[in-house]
Design an enzyme around this catalytic site. Structure first.
Site, PDB file in Angstrom:
ATOM      1  N   GLU A   1      -6.216  15.729 -11.505  1.00 21.90           N
ATOM      2  CA  GLU A   1      -6.472  16.297 -12.828  1.00 21.90           C
ATOM      3  C   GLU A   1      -7.794  17.064 -12.916  1.00 21.90           C
ATOM      4  OE1 GLU A   1      -4.987  15.240 -17.018  1.00 21.90           O
ATOM      5  OE2 GLU A   1      -4.369  14.419 -15.105  1.00 21.90           O
TER       6      GLU A   1
ATOM      7  N   HIS B   1      -1.491  13.278 -29.236  1.00 17.32           N
ATOM      8  CA  HIS B   1      -1.972  11.928 -28.925  1.00 17.32           C
ATOM      9  C   HIS B   1      -2.521  11.243 -30.171  1.00 17.32           C
ATOM     10  CE1 HIS B   1      -2.444  13.168 -24.443  1.00 17.32           C
ATOM     11  NE2 HIS B   1      -1.261  12.622 -24.674  1.00 17.32           N
TER      12      HIS B   1
ATOM     13  N   GLU C   1       8.765  19.606 -24.706  1.00 17.28           N
ATOM     14  CA  GLU C   1       7.941  19.796 -23.507  1.00 17.28           C
ATOM     15  C   GLU C   1       8.369  21.065 -22.743  1.00 17.28           C
ATOM     16  OE1 GLU C   1       4.534  17.772 -22.198  1.00 17.28           O
ATOM     17  OE2 GLU C   1       5.977  16.609 -23.327  1.00 17.28           O
TER      18      GLU C   1
ATOM     19  N   LYS D   1       1.973  11.401 -11.278  1.00 17.79           N
ATOM     20  CA  LYS D   1       1.233  10.410 -12.068  1.00 17.79           C
ATOM     21  C   LYS D   1       2.115   9.192 -12.302  1.00 17.79           C
ATOM     22  CE  LYS D   1      -1.228  13.396 -15.199  1.00 17.79           C
ATOM     23  NZ  LYS D   1      -1.764  13.372 -16.567  1.00 17.79           N
TER      24      LYS D   1
ATOM     25  N   LYS E   1       5.296  23.741 -13.465  1.00 19.02           N
ATOM     26  CA  LYS E   1       4.429  22.587 -13.305  1.00 19.02           C
ATOM     27  C   LYS E   1       3.992  22.441 -11.852  1.00 19.02           C
ATOM     28  CE  LYS E   1       3.354  17.952 -14.673  1.00 19.02           C
ATOM     29  NZ  LYS E   1       3.742  16.669 -15.235  1.00 19.02           N
TER      30      LYS E   1
ATOM     31  N   ARG F   1      -5.063  22.180 -14.452  1.00 21.17           N
ATOM     32  CA  ARG F   1      -4.080  21.232 -14.954  1.00 21.17           C
ATOM     33  C   ARG F   1      -4.216  20.996 -16.464  1.00 21.17           C
ATOM     34  NH1 ARG F   1      -1.809  16.426 -11.145  1.00 21.17           N
ATOM     35  NH2 ARG F   1      -0.350  15.643 -12.662  1.00 21.17           N
TER      36      ARG F   1
ATOM     37  N   HIS G   1      -1.112  18.613 -26.821  1.00 16.83           N
ATOM     38  CA  HIS G   1      -1.224  17.172 -26.617  1.00 16.83           C
ATOM     39  C   HIS G   1      -2.426  16.526 -27.285  1.00 16.83           C
ATOM     40  CE1 HIS G   1       2.106  17.748 -23.951  1.00 16.83           C
ATOM     41  NE2 HIS G   1       2.110  16.492 -23.563  1.00 16.83           N
TER      42      HIS G   1
ATOM     43  N   ARG H   1       0.817  -1.230   0.000  1.00 11.83           N
ATOM     44  CA  ARG H   1       0.000   0.000   0.000  1.00 11.83           C
ATOM     45  C   ARG H   1       0.844   1.271   0.000  1.00 11.83           C
ATOM     46  NH1 ARG H   1      -2.622  -3.137   3.837  1.00 11.83           N
ATOM     47  NH2 ARG H   1      -4.461  -4.173   2.987  1.00 11.83           N
TER      48      ARG H   1
ATOM     49  N   HIS I   1       7.162  11.034 -28.236  1.00 12.64           N
ATOM     50  CA  HIS I   1       6.173  11.927 -27.616  1.00 12.64           C
ATOM     51  C   HIS I   1       6.490  13.407 -27.867  1.00 12.64           C
ATOM     52  CE1 HIS I   1       3.116  13.320 -24.890  1.00 12.64           C
ATOM     53  NE2 HIS I   1       4.015  13.957 -24.161  1.00 12.64           N
TER      54      HIS I   1
ATOM     55  N   ASN J   1      -1.867  20.394 -21.046  1.00 11.71           N
ATOM     56  CA  ASN J   1      -2.192  19.573 -22.200  1.00 11.71           C
ATOM     57  C   ASN J   1      -2.003  20.300 -23.536  1.00 11.71           C
ATOM     58  OD1 ASN J   1      -2.879  16.898 -22.020  1.00 11.71           O
ATOM     59  ND2 ASN J   1      -4.920  17.283 -22.863  1.00 11.71           N
TER      60      ASN J   1
END
Ligand code: ADP
Ligand code: ZN
Length: 365
Positions: free
Chosen positions: A237, A252, A185, A143, A227, A241, A248, A121, A265, A245
């Site tokens: 999110e 994607h 980025e 994340k 960030k 936030r 993106h 955990r 990416h 993106n």
């Protein structure tokens, strides 16, 4: 040496950035009262270069250390590999006072973080990101995830590291293409939040391309800080936030429709940022010079503006499937001026089509 604090209440931590700073990893971990056992997760490329060095540093600092190296690449971000890591963790007797250290790029960080979040955990997680992309992207945000056969990053958690150590010198061995991908980025942070940073890229682009340590430290520091500010306002999110993106949505679609092999990416994000800038101009949100500045800096960092291999009709369905889609409407992050973005979820399909035609044609409109 620079430090960025990520302030998330009891989950707060510090990012240490500098040339040669990895030498103090043992000391930094001891200061955080992370003693006991450590499982280092890395990939074969990175462990060959830095594995022994980091193992020795931590052993000398009094830790019991093991290194687990996975095959490089996205396929290692799987439940199967995570399971192998759990097995190793159990065998070496990792307990809740032990730590998992990620030594590598985004793949290693996501995988190791996922195991750290779930084994018993949750136990202490330390990140040593070794790609520019991971340094500016995965150091903040918490994340962590593995992939599922049916999609990327579907099994994961929000889990904050206790400590992040970014050694600029490790970028010296990074292949150029990976460096450029990371720069993509970093440009994003300038566009969404900081015109001064954007101008810094223009003024220092030569130094950046030769990995000048002072300049790289400053850029990474600033990106992590931006960030952090976004994530602090919005740990899970949602609205704020969303601006991260930028570029993106199209990225994607390009990555997915080309089977995640043609463009990495960062390259896809570069094309996506150019597309988002074109869209912003088309909608009358920004002036033409904003588009020109963005495309200029993308090209200076040897990144693509166009994806001529992609077709409009193949890209469109991926836009609709984008996970940020709400109520069937794609939420576009648009730029009004460098440093300033806006969300628009009401862009007509014919305009999107027009933009996709431009980014899939290899010439500037
Ligand atoms: P990303 O951070 O872009 O998600 P990955 O974890 O997939 O990246 O790493 C990209 C590639 O770069 C991998 O092949 C990895 O082994 C390699 N790599 C990562 N860091 C370094 C480094 N400092 N020096 C050399 N190669 C590296
Ligand atoms: Zn990204």
């Amino acid at each position: 040496v620079a430090e960025v604090s990520v302030n998330l209440g009891v989950n707060s931590y510090t990012i240490h950035i500098g040339s040669g700073i990895i030498a103090s990893i043992g000391q930094l971990m001891c200061k955080m009262e992370l003693t006991n056992k450590v499982l280092i997760v890395s990939d074969d490329n990175v462990s060959k270069l830095y594995g022994d060095y980091v193992v020795n540093l931590l052993s000398q600092a009094g830790f019991t250390v093991e290194l687990f190296s996975v095959a490089p690449g996205e396929d290692s971000k799987s439940m199967r590999v995570a399971m192998e890591l759990y097995t190793r963790a159990i065998e070496m007797g990792l307990d809740r006072s032990s730590s998992i250290v990620a030594l590598g790029g985004g793949v290693v960080g996501d995988l190791a973080g996922f195991v750290a979040a779930t084994y018993l955990r949750g136990l202490s997680f330390v990140q040593i990101p070794t790609t520019l992309l991971a340094q500016v992207d995965s150091s903040v945000g918490g994340k962590v995830a593995v992939n599922h056969e049916l999609g990327k990053n579907l099994i994961g958690a929000f889990y904050q590291p206790r400590l992040v150590v970014i050694d600029i010198d490790m970028l010296n061995t990074l292949p150029d293409r990976e460096l450029y991908a990371g720069l993509s980025e970093t440009i994003k942070y300038g566009i969404i939040a900081d015109q001064t940073l954007f101008n810094y890229f223009i003024d220092n682009h030569q130094q950046i391309l030769v990995k000048e340590p002072v300049v790289l430290t400053e850029i990474i520091r600033r990106c992590c800080e931006i960030k952090a500010q976004v994530v602090e306002r919005d740990e899970r999110e949602s609205c704020v936030r969303m601006m991260l993106n930028f570029g993106h949505t199209i990225a994607h679609a390009i990555e997915a429709s080309t089977g995640f092999s043609l463009y990495n990416h960062g390259e896809a994000v570069a094309i996506g940022m150019y597309g988002a800038a074109l869209l912003s101009y088309q909608l009358g949100l920004c002036k033409k010079n904003v588009v020109d500045d963005i495309s200029m800096i993308i090209e200076k960092f040897k990144l693509p503006l166009f994806a001529p291999e992609c077709k409009v009709d193949t890209l469109l369905p991926y836009l609709e499937r984008d996970k940020k889609t709400v109520g069937g409407k794609t939420k576009w992050v648009l730029v009004s001026s460098v440093g300033q973005v806006k969300i628009n979820s009401d862009v007509p399909e014919n305009i999107i089509r027009h933009i996709l035609e431009q980014v899939t044609h290899k010439q500037k409109a």
